[in-house]
Design a protein around this motif. Sequence first.
Motif, PDB file in Angstrom:
ATOM      1  N   VAL A 176     123.466 -18.958 -25.662  1.00 51.79           N
ATOM      2  CA  VAL A 176     123.291 -17.668 -26.342  1.00 51.79           C
ATOM      3  C   VAL A 176     121.832 -17.226 -26.281  1.00 51.79           C
ATOM      4  CG1 VAL A 176     123.472 -16.460 -28.553  1.00 51.79           C
ATOM      5  CG2 VAL A 176     125.266 -18.072 -27.860  1.00 51.79           C
ATOM      6  N   GLY A 177     120.915 -18.179 -26.512  1.00 51.94           N
ATOM      7  CA  GLY A 177     119.493 -17.858 -26.446  1.00 51.94           C
ATOM      8  C   GLY A 177     119.072 -17.379 -25.066  1.00 51.94           C
ATOM      9  N   PHE A 178     119.588 -17.999 -24.023  1.00 59.37           N
ATOM     10  CA  PHE A 178     119.264 -17.564 -22.658  1.00 59.37           C
ATOM     11  C   PHE A 178     119.677 -16.108 -22.457  1.00 59.37           C
ATOM     12  CE2 PHE A 178     120.014 -22.204 -21.224  1.00 59.37           C
ATOM     13  CZ  PHE A 178     118.687 -22.519 -21.482  1.00 59.37           C
ATOM     14  N   LEU A 179     120.872 -15.765 -22.918  1.00 60.87           N
ATOM     15  CA  LEU A 179     121.381 -14.404 -22.725  1.00 60.87           C
ATOM     16  C   LEU A 179     120.569 -13.375 -23.507  1.00 60.87           C
ATOM     17  CD1 LEU A 179     125.218 -15.143 -22.871  1.00 60.87           C
ATOM     18  CD2 LEU A 179     123.874 -14.531 -20.846  1.00 60.87           C
ATOM     19  N   LEU A 180     120.015 -13.788 -24.657  1.00 61.24           N
ATOM     20  CA  LEU A 180     119.265 -12.849 -25.493  1.00 61.24           C
ATOM     21  C   LEU A 180     117.792 -12.739 -25.112  1.00 61.24           C
ATOM     22  CD1 LEU A 180     120.709 -13.720 -29.029  1.00 61.24           C
ATOM     23  CD2 LEU A 180     121.270 -11.745 -27.581  1.00 61.24           C
ATOM     24  N   ALA A 181     117.179 -13.844 -24.692  1.00 66.68           N
ATOM     25  CA  ALA A 181     115.715 -13.874 -24.551  1.00 66.68           C
ATOM     26  C   ALA A 181     115.226 -13.741 -23.119  1.00 66.68           C
ATOM     27  CB  ALA A 181     115.165 -15.171 -25.152  1.00 66.68           C
ATOM     28  N   TYR A 182     116.003 -14.167 -22.150  1.00 63.55           N
ATOM     29  CA  TYR A 182     115.491 -14.211 -20.775  1.00 63.55           C
ATOM     30  C   TYR A 182     115.695 -12.886 -20.059  1.00 63.55           C
ATOM     31  CZ  TYR A 182     113.939 -18.996 -20.417  1.00 63.55           C
ATOM     32  OH  TYR A 182     113.214 -20.147 -20.565  1.00 63.55           O
ATOM     33  N   PRO A 183     114.785 -12.555 -19.149  1.00 63.36           N
ATOM     34  CA  PRO A 183     114.933 -11.307 -18.391  1.00 63.36           C
ATOM     35  C   PRO A 183     116.043 -11.436 -17.356  1.00 63.36           C
ATOM     36  CG  PRO A 183     113.113 -12.571 -17.506  1.00 63.36           C
ATOM     37  CD  PRO A 183     113.587 -13.313 -18.734  1.00 63.36           C
ATOM     38  N   LYS A 184     116.604 -10.305 -16.954  1.00 66.93           N
ATOM     39  CA  LYS A 184     117.614 -10.344 -15.900  1.00 66.93           C
ATOM     40  C   LYS A 184     116.994 -10.786 -14.594  1.00 66.93           C
ATOM     41  CE  LYS A 184     121.116  -7.623 -13.504  1.00 66.93           C
ATOM     42  NZ  LYS A 184     121.770  -6.312 -13.361  1.00 66.93           N
ATOM     43  N   ARG A 185     115.807 -10.274 -14.316  1.00 72.71           N
ATOM     44  CA  ARG A 185     115.109 -10.634 -13.085  1.00 72.71           C
ATOM     45  C   ARG A 185     113.763 -11.228 -13.443  1.00 72.71           C
ATOM     46  NH1 ARG A 185     118.559 -10.948  -8.856  1.00 72.71           N
ATOM     47  NH2 ARG A 185     120.186  -9.388  -9.230  1.00 72.71           N
ATOM     48  N   ARG A 186     113.256 -12.104 -12.595  1.00 77.84           N
ATOM     49  CA  ARG A 186     112.011 -12.798 -12.862  1.00 77.84           C
ATOM     50  C   ARG A 186     110.823 -11.950 -12.425  1.00 77.84           C
ATOM     51  NH1 ARG A 186     110.150 -15.566  -8.240  1.00 77.84           N
ATOM     52  NH2 ARG A 186     111.392 -14.996  -6.432  1.00 77.84           N
ATOM     53  N   GLY A 187     109.631 -12.312 -12.943  1.00 72.46           N
ATOM     54  CA  GLY A 187     108.397 -11.655 -12.571  1.00 72.46           C
ATOM     55  C   GLY A 187     107.265 -12.226 -13.375  1.00 72.46           C
ATOM     56  N   PRO A 188     106.003 -12.180 -12.875  1.00 70.77           N
ATOM     57  CA  PRO A 188     104.861 -12.702 -13.622  1.00 70.77           C
ATOM     58  C   PRO A 188     104.733 -12.007 -14.966  1.00 70.77           C
ATOM     59  CG  PRO A 188     104.275 -12.277 -11.331  1.00 70.77           C
ATOM     60  CD  PRO A 188     105.627 -11.678 -11.554  1.00 70.77           C
ATOM     61  N   ASP A 189     104.158 -12.698 -15.938  1.00 74.26           N
ATOM     62  CA  ASP A 189     104.191 -12.183 -17.303  1.00 74.26           C
ATOM     63  C   ASP A 189     103.117 -11.160 -17.606  1.00 74.26           C
ATOM     64  OD1 ASP A 189     102.512 -14.875 -19.060  1.00 74.26           O
ATOM     65  OD2 ASP A 189     102.327 -14.241 -16.996  1.00 74.26           O
ATOM     66  N   ASP A 190     101.980 -11.241 -16.960  1.00 74.48           N
ATOM     67  CA  ASP A 190     100.938 -10.311 -17.373  1.00 74.48           C
ATOM     68  C   ASP A 190      99.981  -9.952 -16.242  1.00 74.48           C
ATOM     69  OD1 ASP A 190      98.689 -12.710 -19.002  1.00 74.48           O
ATOM     70  OD2 ASP A 190      99.636 -12.698 -17.036  1.00 74.48           O
ATOM     71  N   GLY A 191     100.421 -10.158 -15.000  1.00 74.91           N
ATOM     72  CA  GLY A 191      99.550  -9.817 -13.893  1.00 74.91           C
ATOM     73  C   GLY A 191      98.510 -10.839 -13.589  1.00 74.91           C
ATOM     74  N   GLY A 192      98.472 -11.950 -14.354  1.00 77.84           N
ATOM     75  CA  GLY A 192      97.530 -13.020 -14.091  1.00 77.84           C
ATOM     76  C   GLY A 192      98.033 -13.910 -12.992  1.00 77.84           C
ATOM     77  N   PRO A 193      97.346 -15.019 -12.772  1.00 79.94           N
ATOM     78  CA  PRO A 193      97.780 -15.930 -11.731  1.00 79.94           C
ATOM     79  C   PRO A 193      99.132 -16.527 -12.036  1.00 79.94           C
ATOM     80  CG  PRO A 193      96.068 -16.933 -13.061  1.00 79.94           C
ATOM     81  CD  PRO A 193      96.175 -15.516 -13.496  1.00 79.94           C
ATOM     82  N   THR A 194      99.935 -16.751 -10.999  1.00 81.33           N
ATOM     83  CA  THR A 194     101.272 -17.287 -11.185  1.00 81.33           C
ATOM     84  C   THR A 194     101.266 -18.777 -11.403  1.00 81.33           C
ATOM     85  OG1 THR A 194     101.540 -17.571  -8.827  1.00 81.33           O
ATOM     86  CG2 THR A 194     102.259 -15.490  -9.762  1.00 81.33           C
TER      87      THR A 194
END
Length: 426
Positions: A176-194
């Motif tokens: 349930v937590g995965f469905l509520l908290a995780y994004p549908k698609r991935r991507g870096p969080d703030d433009g910083g280094p990956t």
Amino acid sequence: MSVTRPARRPVVLLAYAAFVLVGLSAGVGGVLLPAQIDDYGVDKATIGITFFTFSAGFLLAGITTGGLIDRLGTRAALAVGGGAFVLASLYTALRPPFLALVAVQVVAGYGIGVLESVLNAHLSELTGATTLLNRLHAFFGVGALLAPALAAWMLRALPWTLVWLVLALAGLPLVVGFLLAYPKRRGPDDGGPTADGAPAVSGPAVGGPPPDRVGVTVRPGNGGLLVAALRQPAVVLAAVFLAVYVGLEISVGNWGFSLLVGGYDQSEVLAGYAVSGYWLGLTAGRFLISPLATRAGLTPAATSAGCLVGVTVSAVLAWAVPVAAVAGVALVLLGFFLGPLFPTAMAMVPRLTASRLVPTAIGVLNGVSVIGGAVFPWLAGAIAQGVGVWTLLPFAVVLAVGQLAIWWRLARQVAAADRAGRVAAG
């Protein structure tokens, strides 16, 4: 879709909780085996078939996770992995016939493998990935340390099947937590280094694939994402490195007790404490080494190189000084320096290949590692059976030196890729 800074905390905490559950599921296995053997009336070799079916499911997860994320997205992939684990655990809790128990391990292995690969891939592209992944795998150690005592306590009054029912129920809120908290698609969080020290990779435009890393071309049409990832020499080299790593980790963990009792005439109680110290050292290394190295200004590659030297020296020390107390201390140090190697290697994957291939590459690394975790411990046991249990230590030294050699080549490729990225950026 990017993971924004306010959404990062629940995402990371859910990942940690999931790895505690994975550690619990791994740690209860050894305690439940005698009860399962008695219940089904089989011998050790027969119950061992479940190890192979679980590994088959785990390997399948490793080679298909990238495609799963590409088609369904991060959120749905985690729900698939978590759901597979919950269903397999619930079915196991029903005490199925033995052949069904063997078969359902494929589903359990697949679910665990998907969870591990997706969470590794997702955290590897967040800022501070090396520290995050070290903590992630440290929480696996927390679960594995707690599991034997909890399972043994439950077995005093309850059947072994109820242990799996508890694990299944613990997995439901995670899905349930995965469905509520995780994004549908991935991507870096703030433009910083990956990953620590790695250049940033911008998130994909809406409806479009992530851009390629400098010098790496993705051609999924030529055999799909898996083939594209396997065409990257650095990915293959990293997979071989982790196969050797997991082989060393599990070989020492599985046979260290036999070495201390049979090779050093140590009491079973003290030998048990020493092996527990080995696993505790592994967990502590993952919690402590990466933050300390970051404060000292060391790169992940330099930190791993130092840990590899520590692993080799610890193995040589245990072999060269045939004293039980020295061997016990050396095992703890060996675990401590081994700890950060797996998660740090995972954190470096975004520096080895194109952004779109990162989940597939991490799945390959995760899947291949389980092969090393099966082959090398089996080989160590076979050699010990034929020659003597003392052979574990020279065997560990050989694997430690092999790790160093593979890492040296891998670090050169990472450095070359970073230089190419800086030239292109300049």
